[in-house]
Design an enzyme around this catalytic site. Structure first.
Site, short mmCIF file in Angstrom:
data_model
loop_
_atom_site.label_atom_id
_atom_site.label_comp_id
_atom_site.label_asym_id
_atom_site.label_seq_id
_atom_site.Cartn_x
_atom_site.Cartn_y
_atom_site.Cartn_z
N GLU B 41 0.91 -0.55 7.57
CA GLU B 41 0.00 0.56 8.02
C GLU B 41 -0.87 0.50 9.28
O GLU B 41 -0.68 1.02 10.10
CB GLU B 41 -0.87 0.86 6.86
CG GLU B 41 -0.21 1.49 5.72
CD GLU B 41 0.57 0.59 4.88
OE1 GLU B 41 0.10 -0.84 4.98
OE2 GLU B 41 1.12 0.99 3.81
N HIS B 111 -2.02 5.81 -6.53
CA HIS B 111 -0.96 6.96 -6.15
C HIS B 111 -1.85 8.27 -6.34
O HIS B 111 -1.22 9.43 -6.55
CB HIS B 111 0.23 6.98 -6.95
CG HIS B 111 1.09 5.93 -6.54
ND1 HIS B 111 0.88 4.52 -7.37
CD2 HIS B 111 2.09 5.71 -5.60
CE1 HIS B 111 1.69 3.82 -6.91
NE2 HIS B 111 2.47 4.08 -5.96
#
Lengths: 384, 307
Positions: B41, B111
């Site tokens: 990322e 999540h």
């Protein structure tokens, strides 16, 4: 079944170090010199390195005298920085760490430009928002310095990729120290550049120290150059104190990057002769003997010996250059100290392209504070 | 992608269409302008910043907002400050970062997160959250065209459950503007993303059961947020309820309540209230109790109106 690698021993193979001048500046007889320097270029290189030394010395002292808050020199690394700058094209975009102002000097950043940034006055593009030495220049293709280490490396990879998409004949060049190469962004940048194919030069100044941390506490492998192979890019180790070697290696790396659309890693071995910054006293973590030994291999002196041996330089020119540069730098600092600071509104502009409502409100409140409590405003800061 | 050939879409797994199918068809239509990156990322965002400095329009995907943290330094210390620190010499404004966020029913700790308040605290970024497909298109296009770096959080629960007619042509929805979804007189309910629909349900429930008239605002942009719309509404109703999935403490609701309390103090009939996620990591089997569901919102509306 064979495990490769392991902790380095004195007999472990190491990536060789490319050099063309020996420790005293004598040409090494069978050295490979694909781009030899003619007199004009050699003198230009030397002049820039000498000016850099003079500027660094005066600015360091100016900080000690309280003229501005902070300074960093590149003592001991002049050949690494100026040699590589000379090997780049002026249109190549540079993403530096903080010790590469020699690139700016090479490209034409004036002493006034340096001084304005150091004083954070209204003439500097950064508008006094950042600490001294956080230079930047759009005209000279040098991205504004930011303090966090290694963050510029993925930027360079992305910029280089953009250049490739544009079909441009330029590269991006990222500079960093061996300490910064421990950061995650180093890994991210090299992996992206190699995997996606970005014409980016990663130029590591291995100067032996990250503030007080010596290189042998920074990594266990064979320095930084060996990591290039791991990521799938060509890498070279070069004597960072040999300006001609650095110049040749940079030019060659640039050619590879453009020809193959790929990144190249250069590890320039040198030594940080000065303190980390004006906030550091390196006598607390290294010996006088070590520093004296390295000063005897000063890269600027080495290169001067080579010029003198070619009859391209002499004592008289040396004296004149150093004297004239001293005057110019002192004048520039004087001039910059008298320029007004940016206005109060510069505290709130440029956060966004257009100032949103909450910053407009805060600006008005701050102007009122500045009028009510004038002592909070620097004396030469317009309250507007 | 059609109108701007410097627009690039990249991130993990975007080439085959993306784990939420958000980028399906882009590779076929635009070739190398839609590409996979390595799994990193900080690299995705840092690379995107570099592209932006060269005049490209990078649209970077972070696969789940839960994984945005490795890119936090690049977003906060670099993208957000790029223009300011250089006096406008350089900017990373062309960068847009998209990330699915929020509860999905079974996402657990990693999540389901709502991470917006980490970024609403960062001068130089814009933070945008759509609540429906039509909002998503218009707001995303605004982010992409915006001259500042934008983070666009897409409520993943709505990828499959939210269906509406979306205009085919190009249109943008202005950033920094809230939308009044339902007009009302007794209390202002403010939310964003999927939570807006919970508020709408709650508003209908108390209208039917108690005759309470709720005004529902979809904030849409959190940074900068629409202070005029919010204060106009609270000045009308005299009551405020803010609701978000993110944990209560230091959530973005705190910012809204603080500012409204200051600006509408004399108009308020009751203390502003926040109905939010618990101050815990996002749990799995406890999700219905963790989330600010319609039941908790209805309870809070009634308590506030009866204060």
């Amino acid at each position: 079944m064979e495990f490769l690698g392991g902790p380095l021993t004195p007999s472990s193979p190491r990536i060789p170090c490319y050099r063309t001048l020996d420790g005293t500046g004598k040409h090494i007889p069978d050295a490979v010199v694909p781009h030899d320097l003619q007199q004009q270029d050699a003198v230009a290189l030397y002049t820039a390195m000498a000016k850099l030394q003079v500027m660094d010395t005066i600015c360091y002292d100016a900080q000690r005298q309280g003229r501005f808050s902070f300074f960093m020199t590149c003592a001991g690394e002049e050949a690494t920085v100026v040699g590589s700058a000379a090997g780049l094209d002026p249109r190549d975009m540079v993403f530096s760490q903080y010790r590469e102002h020699g690139v700016l000097l090479w490209r034409g950043f004036s002493f006034d430009d340096f001084a304005n940034q150091l004083y954070g006055n209204s003439l500097e593009p950064g508008q006094g928002r950042q600490m001294p030495i956080h230079y930047g220049s759009k005209e000279l293709n040098y991205q504004t310095v930011s303090s966090p280490l290694a963050t510029q490396l993925p930027h360079a990879a992305g910029a280089a990729y953009a250049m490739k998409l544009d079909g441009a004949d330029t590269v991006a060049a990222a500079y960093f120290g061996e300490g910064a190469s421990s950061e995650g962004d180093f890994h991210a940048a090299l992996n992206f550049a190699a995997t996606l194919g970005a014409p980016c030069l990663f130029i590591c100044r291995n100067n032996g120290y990250a503030i007080s941390t010596p290189a042998n506490e920074q990594y266990a492998g064979d320095g930084i150059a060996c990591r290039g192979t791991a990521y799938g890019m060509p890498a070279i180790r070069v004597d960072g104190g040999d300006a001609r070697a650095v110049y040749c290696a940079t030019r060659a790396a640039r050619e590879i990057a453009l020809r193959d659309g790929c990144p190249v890693l250069i590890e320039a071995m040198s030594y940080r002769s000065g303190h980390h910054s004006t906030s550091d006293d390196s006598s607390r973590y290294r010996t006088r003997e070590e520093m004296v030994a390295w000063r005897a291999r000063d890269p600027v002196v080495r290169f001067r010996h080579w010029l003198v041996a070619n009859a391209w330089w002499d004592e008289e020119r040396e004296k004149q250059l150093r004297h004239a540069t001293r005057q110019q730098v002192i004048e520039a600092l004087e001039k910059a100290s008298k320029v007004a600071k940016p206005p109060v509104s510069a505290l709130f502009s440029d956060v966004y392209a257009d100032m949103p409502w909450h910053l407009q409100e805060q600006l008005q409140e701050t102007l009122q504070v500045a009028r009510r409590h004038p002592h909070l405003c620097p004396p030469d800061m317009p309250v507007q | 992608m059609d109108s701007n050939d410097k627009a690039l879409v990249f991130g993990e797994d975007v080439a085959f269409g993306g784990v939420f199918r958000c980028t399906v068809g882009l590779l076929e239509r635009y070739g190398r302008r839609c590409f996979n990156t390595p799994l990193c990322e900080q690299g995705i965002v840092g690379f995107g910043i570099g592209l932006a400095t060269q005049g490209y329009t990078p649209i970077a995907e972070i696969q789940f907002a839960d994984y945005i943290y490795p890119a936090f330094d690049q977003l906060v210390n670099e993208a957000a400050k790029y223009r300011y620190r250089s006096g406008g010499t350089f900017t990373a404004g062309g960068l847009t970062v998209r990330a699915p966020y929020g509860a999905v029913g079974h996402g657990g700790h990693y999540h389901s997160q709502s991470v917006e308040s980490f970024f609403t605290h960062v001068p130089g970024l814009k933070v945008v959250v759509p609540s429906s497909p039509a909002q998503a298109k218009g707001l995303l296009l605004s982010c992409i065209q915006d001259p500042d770096p934008c983070i666009f959080f897409e409520p993943k629960m709505l990828y499959r459950t939210s269906v509406e007619e979306v205009p085919v042509g190009e249109y943008t929805i202005p950033l920094g503007q809230a939308q009044v979804l339902r007009e009302g007189a007794d209390i202002t309910l403010i939310g964003w993303g999927a939570q807006v629909h919970v508020l709408a349900q709650a508003a209908q429930a108390v209208a039917d059961a108690d005759g309470i008239s709720c005004e529902v605002l979809d904030l849409r942009t959190l940074l900068p947020w629409d202070v005029q719309a919010v204060t106009a509404s609270v000045n009308k109703t005299g009551r405020l309820l803010v609701s978000h999935e993110a944990p209560l403490s230091s959530g973005f609701g705190a910012e809204l309540v603080a500012e409204v309390s200051r600006r509408c103090f004399l108009r308020l009939e009751a203390p502003p209230v926040r109905v939010c996620g618990a101050d815990t990591p996002f749990p799995l089997v406890f999700e219905p109790l963790y989330l600010p569901g319609v039941e908790r919102v209805v309870d809070a509306i009634r308590a506030t109106v009866r204060f």
